[in-house]
Motif scaffolding. Structure first.
Motif, short mmCIF file in Angstrom:
data_model
loop_
_atom_site.label_atom_id
_atom_site.label_comp_id
_atom_site.label_asym_id
_atom_site.label_seq_id
_atom_site.Cartn_x
_atom_site.Cartn_y
_atom_site.Cartn_z
N MET A 1 1.38 -1.33 -0.33
CA MET A 1 0.31 0.27 0.07
C MET A 1 1.09 1.36 0.02
N PRO A 2 0.66 2.22 -1.16
CA PRO A 2 0.91 3.60 -1.15
C PRO A 2 1.19 4.04 0.22
N ILE A 3 2.42 4.36 0.61
CA ILE A 3 2.52 5.54 1.88
C ILE A 3 1.68 6.76 2.51
N SER A 4 0.92 7.04 0.79
CA SER A 4 0.56 8.70 1.14
C SER A 4 -1.47 7.89 0.94
N SER A 5 -1.18 6.19 0.80
CA SER A 5 -3.13 6.36 1.68
C SER A 5 -2.94 6.11 2.84
N ALA A 6 -1.71 5.80 4.14
CA ALA A 6 -1.91 5.87 5.10
C ALA A 6 -2.84 6.86 5.99
N PRO A 7 -3.77 6.62 7.02
CA PRO A 7 -4.15 7.79 7.45
C PRO A 7 -3.47 8.99 7.63
N LEU A 8 -4.04 10.02 8.33
CA LEU A 8 -3.51 10.73 9.71
C LEU A 8 -3.60 10.38 10.84
N PRO A 9 -2.49 10.38 11.70
CA PRO A 9 -2.35 9.07 12.70
C PRO A 9 -2.84 10.06 13.82
N HIS A 10 -3.75 8.99 14.73
CA HIS A 10 -5.06 9.57 15.78
C HIS A 10 -4.31 10.44 16.49
N ALA A 11 -3.09 10.52 17.40
CA ALA A 11 -2.59 12.23 17.71
C ALA A 11 -2.93 14.02 16.97
N PHE A 12 -3.13 13.53 15.47
CA PHE A 12 -4.09 14.61 15.06
C PHE A 12 -5.68 15.52 15.28
N PHE A 13 -6.20 14.35 15.72
CA PHE A 13 -7.34 14.84 15.71
C PHE A 13 -7.21 14.80 17.68
N ASP A 14 -6.20 14.46 18.60
CA ASP A 14 -6.50 14.71 19.45
C ASP A 14 -6.06 16.17 20.35
N ARG A 15 -6.71 16.74 19.73
CA ARG A 15 -6.70 18.49 20.09
C ARG A 15 -7.56 18.89 20.32
N PRO A 16 -7.73 20.65 20.45
CA PRO A 16 -8.99 21.17 20.26
C PRO A 16 -9.70 21.23 18.77
N ALA A 17 -10.79 21.17 18.44
CA ALA A 17 -11.39 21.81 17.08
C ALA A 17 -10.35 22.82 16.06
N PRO A 18 -11.01 23.86 16.59
CA PRO A 18 -10.28 25.15 16.60
C PRO A 18 -8.82 25.55 15.98
N LEU A 19 -8.50 24.08 17.00
CA LEU A 19 -6.53 24.34 15.73
C LEU A 19 -6.68 23.03 15.10
N VAL A 20 -7.11 22.00 15.02
CA VAL A 20 -7.57 20.60 13.91
C VAL A 20 -7.96 21.32 12.56
N ALA A 21 -9.12 22.53 12.94
CA ALA A 21 -10.05 22.42 11.44
C ALA A 21 -9.00 22.76 10.22
N PRO A 22 -8.12 24.10 10.76
CA PRO A 22 -7.37 24.89 9.71
C PRO A 22 -6.35 23.61 8.90
N GLU A 23 -5.58 22.93 9.90
CA GLU A 23 -5.24 21.64 9.07
C GLU A 23 -5.66 20.68 7.89
N LEU A 24 -7.32 20.65 8.10
CA LEU A 24 -7.80 19.61 7.63
C LEU A 24 -8.40 20.32 5.77
N LEU A 25 -7.62 21.30 5.69
CA LEU A 25 -7.94 21.99 4.36
C LEU A 25 -7.22 21.36 3.46
N GLY A 26 -7.24 21.20 2.18
CA GLY A 26 -6.09 19.50 1.82
C GLY A 26 -6.25 18.31 1.45
N ARG A 27 -6.74 17.88 2.60
CA ARG A 27 -6.85 17.08 2.68
C ARG A 27 -8.70 16.27 2.75
N VAL A 28 -7.86 14.52 2.70
CA VAL A 28 -8.71 14.20 1.47
C VAL A 28 -9.36 12.94 2.50
N LEU A 29 -10.85 13.62 1.95
CA LEU A 29 -11.86 12.08 3.37
C LEU A 29 -12.25 11.54 1.96
N SER A 30 -11.50 9.46 2.13
CA SER A 30 -11.61 8.30 1.69
C SER A 30 -13.64 7.49 2.00
#
Length: 204
Positions: A1-30
DNA sequence: TGTAGGATTACCT
DNA sequence: GGTAATCCTACAG
């Protein structure tokens, strides 16, 4: 499986939503369902958290919003206006109720399936232009409420975030309370971003 | 181009 | 009984 298809790690989400939100732009939901897979590059989001009067979690846990009180890195899907589903990505920290509403995006895979589901769309850029349209295009409904974003159905892939100078923020769309909080984030100039609409009270 | 109203369920007062 | 993190259609200008 290509590296690019590994989902973002759990720790990415383990922060307040206002901090996570701008970093979600450009990400891909499958989203993979029996009919096929549709992928969406996120272009517009809004953050909500527990101490915010506009958040569904503000008045405590109910059967509907239970997923927001669960672990980060899962989906919170709610039904509204009698006919529409919207999807949030549950954030943290820990079990703190916060989440990011996905408002708009660009279909990057499964275009034919998305067009079929969104038969009223006139152009590809409005397939997922708006939070309820987005869930239709991906095929998300109540069955995906509480589903892990690292599973076989839903996956949040790294994608390609836009340059920071194109990331903009402003007041959230259509919310009656907390309208002065700039927790809406979008990619400037992207044709799939939904037009801003202030909250309009309904008349009887 | 824009504004207004209907559809329809979960939740809160 | 009213409102909501909405979308679509109709109709006026």
């Amino acid at each position: 499986m290509p590296i690019s298809s590994a989902p973002l790690p759990h720790a990415f989400f383990d922060r307040p939503a206002p901090l996570v939100a701008p970093e979600l732009l450009g990400r891909v939901l499958s989203c993979t369902l029996p009919e096929g897979t549709v992928e969406l590059r996120i272009t517009e989001v809004e953050a909500y958290q527990g101490d915010d009067p506009a958040s569904h979690s503000y008045r405590g846990r109910t059967a509907r919003n239970a997923a927001m009180f669960g672990p980060p890195g899962h989906a919170y899907v709610y039904f509204t206006y009698g006919m529409h589903f919207c999807v949030n990505l549950v954030c943290g920290p820990g079990l703190a109720p916060s989440g990011v509403l996905l408002r708009a995006g660009e279909i990057t895979a499964g275009l034919e399936l998305a067009r079929k589901r969104r038969a009223t769309s006139r152009t590809d850029s409005d397939l997922a232009q708006g939070p309820a349209r987005l869930t239709v295009a991906l095929g998300i409904d109540r069955a995906q409420d509480g589903v892990d974003l690292h599973g076989p159905v839903l996956r949040l892939l790294p994608g390609s975030p836009p340059p920071t100078e194109l990331v903009r923020s402003g007041p959230r769309t259509g919310v009656a309370l907390g309208a002065d909080t700039p927790w809406r984030f979008w990619t400037e100039g992207d044709p799939t971003v939904s037009p801003y609409r202030a909250h309009t009270p309904r008349r009887g």
